[in-house]
Design an enzyme around this catalytic site. Structure first.
Site, PDB file in Angstrom:
ATOM      1  N   TRP A  21      41.998  34.060  37.303  1.00  0.00           N
ATOM      2  CA  TRP A  21      43.366  34.501  36.992  1.00  0.00           C
ATOM      3  C   TRP A  21      43.479  36.022  36.938  1.00  0.00           C
ATOM      4  CZ3 TRP A  21      46.074  33.520  31.629  1.00  0.00           C
ATOM      5  CH2 TRP A  21      45.242  33.813  30.563  1.00  0.00           C
ATOM      6  N   TYR A  64      25.472  40.089  33.368  1.00  0.00           N
ATOM      7  CA  TYR A  64      26.363  39.060  32.837  1.00  0.00           C
ATOM      8  C   TYR A  64      25.628  37.749  32.569  1.00  0.00           C
ATOM      9  CZ  TYR A  64      30.261  35.848  32.397  1.00  0.00           C
ATOM     10  OH  TYR A  64      31.137  34.902  31.927  1.00  0.00           O
ATOM     11  N   ASP A 100      39.617  32.153  25.730  1.00  0.00           N
ATOM     12  CA  ASP A 100      38.303  31.574  25.497  1.00  0.00           C
ATOM     13  C   ASP A 100      37.979  31.203  24.050  1.00  0.00           C
ATOM     14  OD1 ASP A 100      38.439  32.756  28.010  1.00  0.00           O
ATOM     15  OD2 ASP A 100      36.314  33.276  28.033  1.00  0.00           O
ATOM     16  N   GLU A 156      40.926  46.000  27.467  1.00  0.00           N
ATOM     17  CA  GLU A 156      40.991  44.549  27.669  1.00  0.00           C
ATOM     18  C   GLU A 156      42.008  43.903  26.715  1.00  0.00           C
ATOM     19  OE1 GLU A 156      37.220  42.620  27.043  1.00  0.00           O
ATOM     20  OE2 GLU A 156      37.939  40.691  27.794  1.00  0.00           O
TER      21      GLU A 156
HETATM   22  C1  GLC Z   1      37.435  36.888  29.131  1.00  0.00           C
HETATM   23  C2  GLC Z   1      38.845  36.325  28.931  1.00  0.00           C
HETATM   24  C3  GLC Z   1      39.285  35.623  30.207  1.00  0.00           C
HETATM   25  C4  GLC Z   1      39.164  36.586  31.375  1.00  0.00           C
HETATM   26  C5  GLC Z   1      37.763  37.191  31.467  1.00  0.00           C
HETATM   27  C6  GLC Z   1      37.680  38.315  32.481  1.00  0.00           C
HETATM   28  O1  GLC Z   1      36.514  35.875  29.313  1.00  0.00           O
HETATM   29  O2  GLC Z   1      38.887  35.474  27.846  1.00  0.00           O
HETATM   30  O3  GLC Z   1      40.599  35.184  30.096  1.00  0.00           O
HETATM   31  O4  GLC Z   1      39.482  35.941  32.559  1.00  0.00           O
HETATM   32  O5  GLC Z   1      37.413  37.745  30.236  1.00  0.00           O
HETATM   33  O6  GLC Z   1      38.608  39.317  32.188  1.00  0.00           O
END
Ligand code: GLC
Length: 418
Positions: free
Chosen positions: A32, A78, A158, A388
């Site tokens: 997304w 990651y 999340d 963020e």
């Molecule tokens: C975190 C967020 C998620 C997003 C990702 C990358 O995991 O909760 O919505 O897509 O970061 O930005």
């Protein structure tokens, strides 16, 4: 000045034909995030905007699923990476999806593009893939008109408090040893606690053991929730997909999409939680509402599904929240016991959720409420940087910086309020 900065963030985070959310913390293509980025790119580089979407669909599975992460190349900052997900696909991907904003962002991108001919060509190529993605949600995850999600990370929100009770029921006895990487980069009090991470990983292993799909998984998965976010976003996306298909004269998809829309519209009110007097997520295993109000609740406006009488109740709630925080929209009810102004999805403000909620409010002609959210988003990005997420009480920027969807949100929306 800020606009130039935002464009540069997208350029810096570009890895050829896709955009990473931010370096190190999220070094791959996220589903997304990428769709919002495409809309941001559309403001200064239309061809690059469409490339973003083509790159995303390169990760699509044969069954239509559009994964939440596409690991186009290997980066070791990651966790959990491709060796944990073991997707057996090329490119490697995760095994779950994310909120399906693609069709809506594509429609918005089309509306803003100056080169309509090129845009239509791109949409024509993407349309069958987009349709397959929506069909995957319906077939694989449909439950009498509600859509199930199998992992908190699939919701994009999340660490929302909504998931806690169900997540803690996921057994952790077979958990393989692991080393998380996020807290090497970001302060631990801005990220999920360790215990929660154990449950996330155990659930991932469970899904992986079932190849992430199928009837047996549907019957046994311990975490199965109708997320108010995904349900609102998909319902709206179905309508935008229908619009795109019909606009391009591709009528063979219409009948099926219309059936999905009707099914979802008929079921939507089951997510109205009498206790909260708001739309909330619904636990499909325990068969009960999760009476926790989040920013996701207000996505019901974006779904275009709130009846008149409920609109007033929800607007009152929104105004009440607006008195408790300096910056709208907190990700959790500021009076909830779990509210935490700094922690990931437990309070902080997310610009992309603000955009969707404000879009829905505006479409329902609640201009004042929409504008407050727009002004606050603009103030956060102007005064506290392209972060963020943000503390709703003092505006402090949190999580990753130089963040792509913050920059994109500025370009396609928030700058209108400056
Ligand atoms: C975190 C967020 C998620 C997003 C990702 C990358 O995991 O909760 O919505 O897509 O970061 O930005």
């Amino acid at each position: 000045m800020l606009t130039e900065q935002a464009e540069n963030i997208l350029r810096d985070n570009s890895r050829g034909d896709y955009t990473i959310p931010t370096d190190k913390l999220y070094p791959f293509q996220w589903n997304w995030d990428s769709c919002f980025c495409a809309l941001g790119w559309g403001y200064f580089d239309e061809p690059r905007a469409w490339e973003e979407l083509h790159a995303l669909f390169r990760g699509q599975w044969d069954n239509g699923m559009l994964p939440h992460i596409i690991f186009h190349q290997n980066v070791d900052t990651y966790f959990p990476g491709p060796d944990v997900w073991k997707s057996n696909t090329d490119p490697a991907t995760s095994g779950i999806s994310q909120p399906p904003v693609a069709a809506t962002m594509m429609r918005m991108l089309y509306a803003q593009c100056t080169d309509k001919e090129a845009a239509e060509k791109n949409i024509k190529t993407l349309l069958p893939k987009l349709f397959a993605f929506h069909k995957w949600y319906q077939v694989e995850r449909g439950h009498d008109g509600l859509i199930a999600t199998y992992h908190p990370w699939e919701t994009g929100r999340d660490n929302s408090a909504e998931w806690e009770e169900a997540l803690y029921k996921v057994p952790t006895d077979n958990l393989e040893p692991y080393q998380r990487r996020d807290t090497d980069l970001i302060a631990a009090d801005e990220r999920p606690p360790q215990k929660e991470y154990d449950h996330y990983l155990s659930l991932l292993q469970f899904l992986r053991n079932h190849n992430y799909q199928g009837q047996e998984l549907r019957d046994t998965v311990p975490f199965k929730i109708a997320d108010i976010g995904i349900n609102s976003i998909l319902l709206r996306a179905h309508r935008d997909l229908l619009w795109l298909a019909e606009h391009l004269g591709e009528h063979e998809y219409s009948a099926e999409i219309k059936t999905w829309i009707t099914e979802m519209e008929n079921a939507f009110d089951r997510m109205w939680c009498p206790k909260s007097q708001n739309y909330c997520s619904y636990d499909l295993v325990a068969e009960k509402h999760i009476p926790i109000e989040t920013s996701g609740s207000f996505l019901a406006f974006y779904a275009g599904c709130v009846p008149e009488d409920k609109q007033e109740t929800m607007l009152n709630t929104l105004e009440h929240w607006g008195e408790k925080v300096k910056f709208m929209l907190p990700s959790l009810n500021p009076e909830d016991q779990y509210f935490d102004q700094k922690r990931y999805w437990r309070g902080p403000v997310w610009p992309i959720v603000n955009f969707m909620v404000a879009t829905g409010l505006k479409e329902c002609r609640h201009h004042e409420h929409a504008d407050r959210i727009g002004r606050d988003t603009c103030a956060l990005l102007t005064e506290h940087g392209f972060q963020e997420y943000f503390n709703p009480l003092d505006g402090q920027g949190l999580g990753g910086d130089h963040f792509s969807w913050a920059a994109a949100t500025w370009l396609f929306w928030a700058q209108d309020f400056s």
